[in-house]
Design a protein around this motif. Sequence first.
Motif, PDB file in Angstrom:
ATOM      1  N   PRO A   1       6.058  18.782 -13.256  1.00  0.00           N
ATOM      2  CA  PRO A   1       6.440  17.797 -12.232  1.00  0.00           C
ATOM      3  C   PRO A   1       5.260  16.930 -11.803  1.00  0.00           C
ATOM      4  CG  PRO A   1       6.221  19.978 -11.247  1.00  0.00           C
ATOM      5  CD  PRO A   1       6.016  20.156 -12.744  1.00  0.00           C
ATOM      6  N   ARG A   2       5.585  15.735 -11.321  1.00  0.00           N
ATOM      7  CA  ARG A   2       4.558  14.821 -10.798  1.00  0.00           C
ATOM      8  C   ARG A   2       4.953  14.436  -9.374  1.00  0.00           C
ATOM      9  NH1 ARG A   2       5.621  12.389 -15.951  1.00  0.00           N
ATOM     10  NH2 ARG A   2       6.653  10.579 -15.017  1.00  0.00           N
ATOM     11  N   SER A   3       4.076  14.715  -8.415  1.00  0.00           N
ATOM     12  CA  SER A   3       4.414  14.446  -7.007  1.00  0.00           C
ATOM     13  C   SER A   3       3.540  13.356  -6.416  1.00  0.00           C
ATOM     14  CB  SER A   3       4.242  15.727  -6.184  1.00  0.00           C
ATOM     15  OG  SER A   3       5.132  16.732  -6.636  1.00  0.00           O
ATOM     16  N   THR A   4       4.118  12.657  -5.420  1.00  0.00           N
ATOM     17  CA  THR A   4       3.341  11.668  -4.672  1.00  0.00           C
ATOM     18  C   THR A   4       3.688  11.833  -3.200  1.00  0.00           C
ATOM     19  OG1 THR A   4       2.868   9.318  -4.462  1.00  0.00           O
ATOM     20  CG2 THR A   4       5.116   9.873  -4.979  1.00  0.00           C
ATOM     21  N   THR A   5       2.714  11.589  -2.338  1.00  0.00           N
ATOM     22  CA  THR A   5       2.934  11.858  -0.913  1.00  0.00           C
ATOM     23  C   THR A   5       3.357  10.618  -0.140  1.00  0.00           C
ATOM     24  OG1 THR A   5       0.645  11.377  -0.323  1.00  0.00           O
ATOM     25  CG2 THR A   5       1.160  13.662  -0.991  1.00  0.00           C
ATOM     26  N   CYS A   6       3.866  10.843   1.059  1.00  0.00           N
ATOM     27  CA  CYS A   6       4.438   9.774   1.866  1.00  0.00           C
ATOM     28  C   CYS A   6       4.536  10.296   3.292  1.00  0.00           C
ATOM     29  CB  CYS A   6       5.839   9.519   1.284  1.00  0.00           C
ATOM     30  SG  CYS A   6       6.782   8.231   2.001  1.00  0.00           S
TER      31      CYS A   6
ATOM     32  N   ARG B   1      -5.212  12.029   6.812  1.00  0.00           N
ATOM     33  CA  ARG B   1      -4.449  12.963   5.982  1.00  0.00           C
ATOM     34  C   ARG B   1      -4.876  12.849   4.536  1.00  0.00           C
ATOM     35  NH1 ARG B   1      -0.395  10.835   2.135  1.00  0.00           N
ATOM     36  NH2 ARG B   1       0.227   8.761   2.834  1.00  0.00           N
ATOM     37  N   THR B   2      -4.646  13.894   3.730  1.00  0.00           N
ATOM     38  CA  THR B   2      -4.960  13.841   2.305  1.00  0.00           C
ATOM     39  C   THR B   2      -3.768  13.250   1.541  1.00  0.00           C
ATOM     40  OG1 THR B   2      -5.246  15.196   0.331  1.00  0.00           O
ATOM     41  CG2 THR B   2      -4.169  16.249   2.183  1.00  0.00           C
ATOM     42  N   PHE B   3      -4.057  12.763   0.354  1.00  0.00           N
ATOM     43  CA  PHE B   3      -3.012  12.231  -0.527  1.00  0.00           C
ATOM     44  C   PHE B   3      -2.675  13.227  -1.635  1.00  0.00           C
ATOM     45  CE2 PHE B   3      -2.416   7.919   0.997  1.00  0.00           C
ATOM     46  CZ  PHE B   3      -3.490   7.801   1.884  1.00  0.00           C
ATOM     47  N   GLU B   4      -3.327  14.387  -1.577  1.00  0.00           N
ATOM     48  CA  GLU B   4      -3.076  15.415  -2.585  1.00  0.00           C
ATOM     49  C   GLU B   4      -1.736  16.084  -2.310  1.00  0.00           C
ATOM     50  OE1 GLU B   4      -5.510  14.310  -4.811  1.00  0.00           O
ATOM     51  OE2 GLU B   4      -4.586  16.236  -5.390  1.00  0.00           O
ATOM     52  N   PRO B   5      -0.839  16.158  -3.310  1.00  0.00           N
ATOM     53  CA  PRO B   5       0.430  16.862  -3.098  1.00  0.00           C
ATOM     54  C   PRO B   5       0.198  18.331  -2.735  1.00  0.00           C
ATOM     55  CG  PRO B   5       0.503  15.552  -5.089  1.00  0.00           C
ATOM     56  CD  PRO B   5      -0.931  15.555  -4.640  1.00  0.00           C
ATOM     57  N   ASP B   6       1.133  18.891  -1.998  1.00  0.00           N
ATOM     58  CA  ASP B   6       1.080  20.303  -1.587  1.00  0.00           C
ATOM     59  C   ASP B   6       1.674  21.166  -2.691  1.00  0.00           C
ATOM     60  OD1 ASP B   6       2.198  22.080   1.406  1.00  0.00           O
ATOM     61  OD2 ASP B   6       1.919  22.802  -0.643  1.00  0.00           O
TER      62      ASP B   6
ATOM     63  N   ALA C   1      12.480   1.230  -2.671  1.00  0.00           N
ATOM     64  CA  ALA C   1      11.556   1.221  -1.525  1.00  0.00           C
ATOM     65  C   ALA C   1      10.472   0.169  -1.695  1.00  0.00           C
ATOM     66  CB  ALA C   1      10.973   2.613  -1.343  1.00  0.00           C
ATOM     67  N   GLY C   2       9.566   0.403  -2.606  1.00  0.00           N
ATOM     68  CA  GLY C   2       8.448  -0.527  -2.781  1.00  0.00           C
ATOM     69  C   GLY C   2       8.922  -1.910  -3.188  1.00  0.00           C
ATOM     70  N   HIS C   3       9.814  -1.965  -4.157  1.00  0.00           N
ATOM     71  CA  HIS C   3      10.300  -3.271  -4.643  1.00  0.00           C
ATOM     72  C   HIS C   3      11.126  -3.979  -3.571  1.00  0.00           C
ATOM     73  CE1 HIS C   3      11.741  -6.460  -7.148  1.00  0.00           C
ATOM     74  NE2 HIS C   3      12.998  -6.101  -6.943  1.00  0.00           N
TER      75      HIS C   3
ATOM     76  N   HIS D   1       0.831  -1.205   0.000  1.00  0.00           N
ATOM     77  CA  HIS D   1       0.000   0.000   0.000  1.00  0.00           C
ATOM     78  C   HIS D   1       0.867   1.257   0.000  1.00  0.00           C
ATOM     79  CE1 HIS D   1       0.794   1.247   4.142  1.00  0.00           C
ATOM     80  NE2 HIS D   1       0.976  -0.033   4.361  1.00  0.00           N
ATOM     81  N   VAL D   2       0.180   2.422  -0.225  1.00  0.00           N
ATOM     82  CA  VAL D   2       0.933   3.684  -0.336  1.00  0.00           C
ATOM     83  C   VAL D   2       0.545   4.665   0.763  1.00  0.00           C
ATOM     84  CG1 VAL D   2       1.216   3.406  -2.830  1.00  0.00           C
ATOM     85  CG2 VAL D   2      -0.781   4.680  -1.918  1.00  0.00           C
ATOM     86  N   ARG D   3       0.079   4.145   1.904  1.00  0.00           N
ATOM     87  CA  ARG D   3      -0.392   5.021   2.984  1.00  0.00           C
ATOM     88  C   ARG D   3       0.673   5.281   4.046  1.00  0.00           C
ATOM     89  NH1 ARG D   3      -4.357   1.326   1.941  1.00  0.00           N
ATOM     90  NH2 ARG D   3      -6.414   2.050   1.281  1.00  0.00           N
ATOM     91  N   GLY D   4       1.831   4.593   3.937  1.00  0.00           N
ATOM     92  CA  GLY D   4       2.825   4.749   4.998  1.00  0.00           C
ATOM     93  C   GLY D   4       4.087   5.422   4.508  1.00  0.00           C
ATOM     94  N   ALA D   5       5.232   4.767   4.737  1.00  0.00           N
ATOM     95  CA  ALA D   5       6.534   5.395   4.482  1.00  0.00           C
ATOM     96  C   ALA D   5       7.446   4.591   3.566  1.00  0.00           C
ATOM     97  CB  ALA D   5       7.259   5.609   5.804  1.00  0.00           C
TER      98      ALA D   5
END
Length: 396
Positions: A316-321, A289-294, A155-157, A42-46
């Motif tokens: 640019p394309r951002s993703t949160t963590c 928390r939101t997943f929308e980049p700042d 990280a993910g892999h 999942h993508v909700r943590g770190a």
Amino acid sequence: MDERRQFAVGVIGLGGLGSATAYWLARRGVDVVGFEQFELGHVRGASHDHSRIIRRSYHTTGYVELTAGAYDAWESIERDADEMLITRTGGVDLFPADAAIDPAPYRSSLDSAGVAYEWIDAAEIRRRWPAFDRGTVVGPDVMGIASPDTGIVPAGHGTATMQRLAAEHGAHLRPNSPVRAVRPVDGEVDVVTDAGVVRCGAVVICADAWTNRLIEPLGHRVSMAVTREQVTYFPTDDLDDLRPGRFPVWIWMHDPSFYGFPTYGPGEVADCTKASEDCGGAEVDPDTRTFEPDPDMERRLGRFMGDLLGDRFGAPRSTTCLYTLTADRDFVVDRLPDHPNVCVGLGAAHGFKFASWFGRTLADLVTGHPAPPELAPFAIDRPGLQRPIRRQDWLV
Ligand SMILES: Cc1cc2nc3c(=O)[nH]c(=O)nc-3n(C[C@H](O)[C@H](O)[C@H](O)COP(=O)(O)OP(=O)(O)OC[C@H]3O[C@@H](n4cnc5c(N)ncnc54)[C@H](O)[C@@H]3O)c2cc1C
């Protein structure tokens, strides 16, 4: 409920640290069960996205020496997986003359640990990595710590690889299994889940942003803040000088502090260089928390990237963590003093490079090995974890 022990060890949280712990325990033949509240990967943590920095340059001799174990523990997984996981790219820590982060402790720590590096000036930095010559940030007053061992771990892999190997070695991994409580009882531990109570001989809590929710009922609390950070991919057609071998992992050791990577990762990001701001995000609740980049963070970083590498990037394309920042930004690797069969591992927002080391070390602790002296700074009841949160303590 069946009172008999069902597993020797329960691991709570299957991000990078928990997956490594389950891996090292299973590899040693320990009967281990791992609980993850969400789906695996999942993508909700770190521990998601493509890359994390691994380096030897740190601000204390203790950390520099520990990084030897970090590399060794990843290499051990590489052999088991028969796959290269560490990509050595070389790295440069960049210090302007008025740097908010002092280079002296870095240099003295590397020196006293006997780790190779070079202290180079701006002309040499630009000569080695011409991409910096296209910007203005690496001006004549900038010096750099150039480290040959610095590189990238996936990280993910990497996390998925540890989960796969853990299962192959016999670990029981339970996704979508939130642990509601941890209850020490009769020298063992009951792990309370929605599917029932699981009795374990001992547990390891690797719950990062959610750690306090599990240890507060046991009378413990870590002074920490959870922030929503983001990583940004900067696409460009003009990236020959941004490829591994021609461009390093870099860290701007100032305030704000930024860091970045040469091109790395699968198709959708292969034409990008990735960068981020350290500790630039707002404090959040991990569940709401939101997943929308700042957009302000993205603009701030985008300006810096243009100044650093020249005006060459597309949208640019951002993703949160999530960052979980302990008050002193040091790890927690310890047993609960009053419940020695409950161990806690916290990476303090710089733990992925140490993920396999965390796993190996927590596997030692939870199976009764004595805590080695180098873990003393990571005690859960240390004074540094009782003090209030101050952002400047994170600038290391
Ligand atoms: C943007 C960003 C960049 C970073 N860059 C670097 C870097 O370059 N180098 C580096 O070394 N580190 C870096 N880090 C830090 C590093 O990624 C983390 O320290 C590390 O991933 C933490 O791993 P973890 O397993 O402890 O946390 P997580 O991956 O968050 O795992 C914790 C898991 O516990 C689960 N959980 C929590 N509570 C429960 C419960 N009650 N029941 C069941 N499951 C539960 C969660 O769902 C989660 O999956 C970065 C982090 C971020 C966010």
